[in-house]
Design an enzyme around this catalytic site. Structure first.
Site, short mmCIF file in Angstrom:
data_model
loop_
_atom_site.label_atom_id
_atom_site.label_comp_id
_atom_site.label_asym_id
_atom_site.label_seq_id
_atom_site.Cartn_x
_atom_site.Cartn_y
_atom_site.Cartn_z
CB SER A 198 -0.97 -0.04 1.18
OG SER A 198 -1.99 0.92 1.04
CD GLU A 311 -5.27 -4.42 -3.74
OE1 GLU A 311 -5.54 -3.86 -2.66
OE2 GLU A 311 -4.18 -4.97 -3.96
CG HIS A 405 -5.57 -2.56 0.45
ND1 HIS A 405 -4.84 -2.32 -0.69
CD2 HIS A 405 -5.06 -1.73 1.40
CE1 HIS A 405 -3.93 -1.40 -0.44
NE2 HIS A 405 -4.03 -1.02 0.82
#
Length: 510
Positions: A198, A311, A405
Site C-alpha cells: 500500500s 482491492e 487489501h
C-alpha cells in the site's frame, strides 16, 4: 542452543543486546537517526550520537503519532506507544556471523502514510529470517510530521534543496543505517531488497524515483501500490498554510510551527493532509513518481509488483463508493461510448456497485502493476507481475469478492503463525500454511537471486520475467482457492485502456 553471550552485536553507534526467539536473533527498537523533535521537526533526519555501554534492544520503539483505533481496525493491530521520537527499526537474523553474508529484506509498512508501525504482528520477521535472510522493519514519520510544506520552512533551504517528504527521507536514513550496520547482523549490504504494501509500496516506487536513494538498495517489491497522483508542491504549500491558520497562525514562522504539539496533527480533518501519497517537487521527489516511471527515469533495479483481487475493499475507508466510479464515468463519457467499452471488458457484470468495485480495483491497483512493468521493460530492466486471489479456508464466507487489501501480507511474509491469536475464531489451516510457504518462497528467491540479468524467479512453477508480448502474470490463488498459475494476457485490454484513462478517473473524492 544460542546462549546469552551470542545475543550481543556491535554497530557503528554502539553495542546492542537482543533476544533469541526460536533460534532466531531479534533486535528491536534500534534507533537509526536522531529523534526528529524540537528544532529537528520537519528537517532531514540527523545522525545518531553513539552511546556508551550496552543498549537494550528487546522492546519495540515508539511509533509516530496516529489514530490507534483506526490502526487496530484496518492497519494490522495496535501500533504501541506513540512519540515524535519514532525513528526506530527492528532486525531478525538467523546468524550473526554466517559463513556467507545473507540477503537483506526491508519492510516498509502501509497505512496511507497515516497509521502503522514496523512492530505490528503481521510484519513479524521470524519466519523469513528462519529461512536464511535478514529481515528489517521500521517506523517512520507519519501524517503531517512525515509530509508537510509551508513557506516558512522553505526559507530554511537553498533554492532547489527544499524538503517536504520527511517520511521518505526517514526511509532513506534507515537504508543508510543498513549500509553501515547490517554486516553486524549477518546481512549482505550489497543485496538489499526493499519491499512494502500500500503506502509502503508507494514508498518503494517513490524511492525508485528519488535521486537521493541511489545505491542504497538493489531491488524492490511493491504490493498493492496505487495509481493516485502525487500531491504537487504548490498544493501542499496551500494545505500547509491552511493548517497553520487552523491553529490561528496566519503568518506562521518556522519556530511557531515547530512549537505546535505533535499530537495535535493526527486528529485533523483528512482534507488538511497530503496523503496517502508523497509530495512531488522537492529535493527528495523532484518529479511525480508516475511521471518518472512513464518516462523511464526510475532506478535500473529489478522489480516485483502486483495487487489483490478485492482491492476495492480499502476504498470505503477513503470515503469512495464503488458505484460512484460508474456514475462519474456516465457524467464524463461521450455518447455513452466509454461506459459501453468498459462494460464489454467486464462481461456479465451489470450491477453498478459490482462493476464499480472491479473497475475501481483495476484502475487504481491492477493497472499500476502494468504501468510499472511496462516502464521496466522499456527501460531494459526485469519486472515480475502477480495477482493475489487466495482467501484462508476458514474465512471465505467473509470475503465473497476475493482477497482484501493487505490480506496477502501474512502469506508473503509467512507470518500466519504469528497471527494465530488474532485469528482464534477463524484459525489458519495447514493448507493455508502450505500455501504461505510456497508464496513466500518466491519472495525469498527474488531477494536471493534477482539481478538485472535474471530471466525468472525460481519456484514451482518458475516465474518468468514480464514482457508485454505475452503479458504473463503469476496468479497466487484463484477464486479464493490455492493455485499457482501463469496467465497469459492477464487483464490486458483493461489495463491498456485504464493506463490511458487513469489520470482523469483516479481520485479520492467520492
Amino acid at each position: 542452543m544460542k546462549n546469552d553471550r551470542m545475543i550481543r552485536t556491535h554497530t557503528a553507534e554502539g553495542e546492542l543486546r537482543g533476544v533469541v526467539e526460536d533460534e532466531v536473533f531479534v533486535f528491536k527498537g534500534i534507533p537509526y537517526a536522531a529523534p526528529p523533535v524540537g528544532p529537528l521537526r520537519w528537517r532531514a533526519p540527523k545522525p545518531l550520537h553513539p552511546w556508551q555501554g550496552e543498549r537494550d534492544a528487546t522492546k519495540w520503539g515508539s511509533a509516530s503519532w496516529q489514530n490507534r483505533d483506526y490502526c487496530v481496525a484496518i492497519g494490522g493491530g495496535d501500533p504501541g506507544a506513540f512519540s515524535e521520537d519514532c525513528l526506530y527499526l527492528n532486525v531478525w537474523t538467523p546468524e550473526l556471523t554466517p559463513s556467507t553474508p545473507l540477503p537483506v529484506m526491508v519492510w516498509l509498512h502501509g497505512g496511507g502514510f497515516t497509521i502503522g508501525s514496523g512492530g505490528l504482528t503481521p510484519y513479524a520477521g521470524h519466519a523469513l529470517a528462519s529461512r536464511g535472510v535478514v529481515m528489517v522493519t521500521l517506523n517512520y514519520r507519519l501524517g503531517h510530521l512525515g509530509f508537510f510544506a509551508h513557506p516558512a520552512l522553505d526559507k530554511e533551504y537553498p533554492e532547489g534543496e527544499v524538503v517536504n517528504n520527511f517520511a521518505l527521507l526517514d526511509q532513506i536514513a534507515a537504508l543508510q543505517w543498513i549500509q553501515r550496520n547490517i554486516a553486524a547482523f549477518g546481512g549482505n549490504r550489497h543485496n538489499v531488497t526493499l519491499m512494502g504494501e500500500s503506502s509502503g509500496a508507494r514508498s518503494v516506487l517513490s524511492l525508485f524515483a528519488s535521486p537521493l536513494s541511489v545505491g542504497l538498495f538493489h531491488k524492490g517489491i511493491a504490493q498493492s501500490a496505487y495509481t493516485l497522483p502525487d500531491v504537487p508542491r504548490k498544493k501542499a504549500l496551500q494545505k500547509g498554510i491552511a493548517l497553520a491558520r487552523h491553529f490561528s497562525l496566519d503568518n506562521a514562522t518556522a519556530s511557531q510551527l515547530r512549537a505546535l504539539p505533535a499530537e495535535a496533527f493526527w486528529p485533523l480533518d483528512p482534507q488538511m493532509a497530503n496523503g496517502p501519497v508523497a509530495i512531488a517537487g522537492d529535493s527528495v521527489l523532484p518529479e511525480p513518481m508516475l511521471k518518472v516511471f512513464t518516462s523511464g527515469k526510475q532506478h535500473r533495479l529489478p522489480l516485483m509488483i502486483g495487487s489483490n483481487s478485492d482491492e476495492a475493499s480499502v476504498l470505503s475507508y477513503f470515503g469512495v463508493d464503488p458505484a460512484s466510479v460508474i456514475a462519474r464515468i456516465r457524467q464524463t463519457q461521450r455518447i455513452g461510448l466509454r461506459l459501453k467499452m468498459i462494460r464489454c471488458l467486464y462481461d456479465g457484470v451489470y450491477d453498478d456497485n459490482a462493476l464499480g468495485r472491479q473497475v475501481a480495483r483495476d484502475i487504481t491497483f491492477t493497472t499500476m502493476g502494468y504501468v510499472a512493468a511496462l516502464a521496466q521493460h522499456n527501460n531494459g530492466v526485469p519486472a515480475w507481475r502477480y495477482y493475489f486471489d487466495y482467501v484462508s479456508e476458514n474465512a471465505r464466507d467473509c470475503y465473497p469478492d476475493g482477497t482484501w487489501h493487505g490480506n496477502e501480507i501474512p502469506y508473503v511474509l509467512n507470518s500466519l503463525d504469528a497471527l494465530s491469536e488474532q485469528m482464534a475464531e477463524r484459525p489458519f489451516t495447514e493448507k493455508d500454511r502450505a500455501f504461505a510457504s510456497k508464496v513466500s518462497g518466491y519472495w525469498l528467491n527474488f531477494a536471493r537471486e534477482a539481478t538485472l540479468f535474471s530471466h525468472h524467479i525460481t519456484g514451482e512453477p518458475d516465474w518468468p520475467v514480464w514482457r508485454p508480448s505475452d503479458d504473463r502474470v503469476m496468479r497466487f490463488g484463484e477464486k479464493g482457492k490455492a493455485s499457482l498459475t501463469l496467465e497469459k494476457g492477464f487483464m490486458r485490454r483493461r489495463t491498456q485502456l485504464f493506463r490511458l484513462l487513469m489520470k482523469s478517473m483516479v481520485r479520492l473524492e467520492g
